[in-house]
Design an enzyme around this catalytic site. Structure first.
Site, PDB file in Angstrom:
ATOM      1  N   GLU A  38      -6.527  -5.390   9.704  1.00 55.94           N
ATOM      2  CA  GLU A  38      -6.008  -4.347   9.240  1.00 55.94           C
ATOM      3  C   GLU A  38      -6.913  -3.065   9.737  1.00 55.94           C
ATOM      4  OE1 GLU A  38      -6.868  -3.922   5.152  1.00 55.94           O
ATOM      5  OE2 GLU A  38      -5.302  -2.446   4.768  1.00 55.94           O
ATOM      6  N   LYS A 109       2.278  -1.083   4.941  1.00 58.97           N
ATOM      7  CA  LYS A 109       1.998  -2.038   3.950  1.00 58.97           C
ATOM      8  C   LYS A 109       2.502  -1.175   2.700  1.00 58.97           C
ATOM      9  CE  LYS A 109      -2.840  -2.928   1.944  1.00 58.97           C
ATOM     10  NZ  LYS A 109      -4.223  -2.666   2.099  1.00 58.97           N
ATOM     11  N   CYS A 143      -3.136  -7.266   4.195  1.00 58.69           N
ATOM     12  CA  CYS A 143      -4.397  -7.185   3.208  1.00 58.69           C
ATOM     13  C   CYS A 143      -4.051  -7.401   1.766  1.00 58.69           C
ATOM     14  CB  CYS A 143      -5.330  -6.051   3.176  1.00 58.69           C
ATOM     15  SG  CYS A 143      -6.662  -6.566   2.564  1.00 58.69           S
TER      16      CYS A 143
HETATM   17  C1  ACM Z   1      -7.350  -4.153   1.242  1.00 56.48           C
HETATM   18  O1  ACM Z   1      -5.950  -4.078   1.045  1.00 56.48           O
HETATM   19  N1  ACM Z   1      -7.649  -3.541   2.198  1.00 56.48           N
HETATM   20  C2  ACM Z   1      -7.964  -4.661   0.286  1.00 56.48           C
END
Ligand code: ACM
Length: 269
Positions: A38, A109, A143
């Site tokens: 990420e 995301k 993530c």
């Molecule tokens: C995250 O979502 N970077 C922990």
């Protein structure tokens, strides 16, 4: 197919340097697909919007995208890469995929973690991360999306065989949870996590590494350590994820029941 991850510690706020590192890995990779962490082009901690203005880029209208596309085509190695995206004047915590035939897309995301909420808009569409490649179906999560089993179940219902998971994991549970996500959906999961630490004012984050590839029956096919930079690649057959039977009598999709659980009278839990 040959699939892998590159675990590293990106240079904070140095997009040019990180893209150079990523391009060199693509040249060295000898894989069909390599997944990077990420926000691999920028680093994780966002001090202010100015940082994003300097480090974000657009897809496809940017020199960063052009550079990556060129090397993906030349090396015939697909890429999945976390980056801060600028789209319609807003910033997203996104993952870009580019395939050797030039096909590309961006997943934004959905489940933002912690102070990401101050700087990024959240994505709305899990389908953005779905693509077909070499006859197999892939889906991207980023993530903290790991915490939401519904998200991965949705991808599994869509026929995804391999879940790709660019990460900057901080909490101690993500890697373990992804083994369960693989088992409960009978899919491969590949987590490309980062290592290293970042500090800004009173914020100090340590990233947990342990990037991993997990099979649909929960076996860890490869895992990195918690501290060092490493490129790992393995041959898998994503079609193994088509078998949704746990026993000859138990299909994970067919067996799901919608039930009402009755609690003991007068008690709440
Ligand atoms: C995250 O979502 N970077 C922990």
């Amino acid at each position: 197919m040959r699939i892998g991850f590159f675990q590293f510690s990106p240079f904070h706020g140095n997009k040019e340097k990180n893209i150079e590192i990523i391009i060199n890995i693509l040249k060295r990779g000898k894989a069909d697909l390599i997944v990077f962490p990420e926000l691999a082009t920028s680093g994780y901690l966002i001090p202010d919007k100015n940082f994003l203005r300097k480090n974000a880029f657009k897809v496809p209208d940017s020199k960063e995208f052009e550079m990556l596309l060129k090397v993906v085509k030349k090396e015939k190695t697909g890429i999945v890469l976390g980056f801060p995206e600028l789209k319609d004047g807003k910033f997203f915590n996104s993952a870009l995929f580019i395939l050797p035939d030039g096909k590309f897309g961006v997943y934004r995301k959905i489940h933002l973690f912690y102070k990401e909420k101050k700087f990024f808009k959240s994505g709305k569409n899990p389908d953005e991360g779905i693509f077909t490649y070499i006859g197999f179906k892939f889906g991207i999560i980023i993530c903290f999306d790991w915490l939401f089993p519904e998200h991965l179940r949705y991808l599994a219902y869509k026929g995804i065989q391999v879940v790709l998971h660019p990460s900057n994991l901080i909490l101690p549970w993500g890697q373990r949870a992804m083994i369960i996500r693989a088992i409960e959906n009978r899919v491969f999961t590949l987590t490309a996590n980062r290592v290293g630490e970042e500090k800004y004012r009173n914020e100090h984050l340590k990233f947990t590494g342990k990037s991993q590839l997990v099979s649909p029956d929960g076996r860890i096919l490869m895992r990195a350590n918690s501290g060092s930079e490493v490129l790992r690649i393995k041959e898998i057959n994503p079609a193994e994820a088509n078998r949704k039977l746990i026993t000859p009598y138990n299909d994970i999709f067919e067996d799901l029941k919608t039930v009402q659980f009755k609690y003991s009278e007068g008690k709440t839990y």
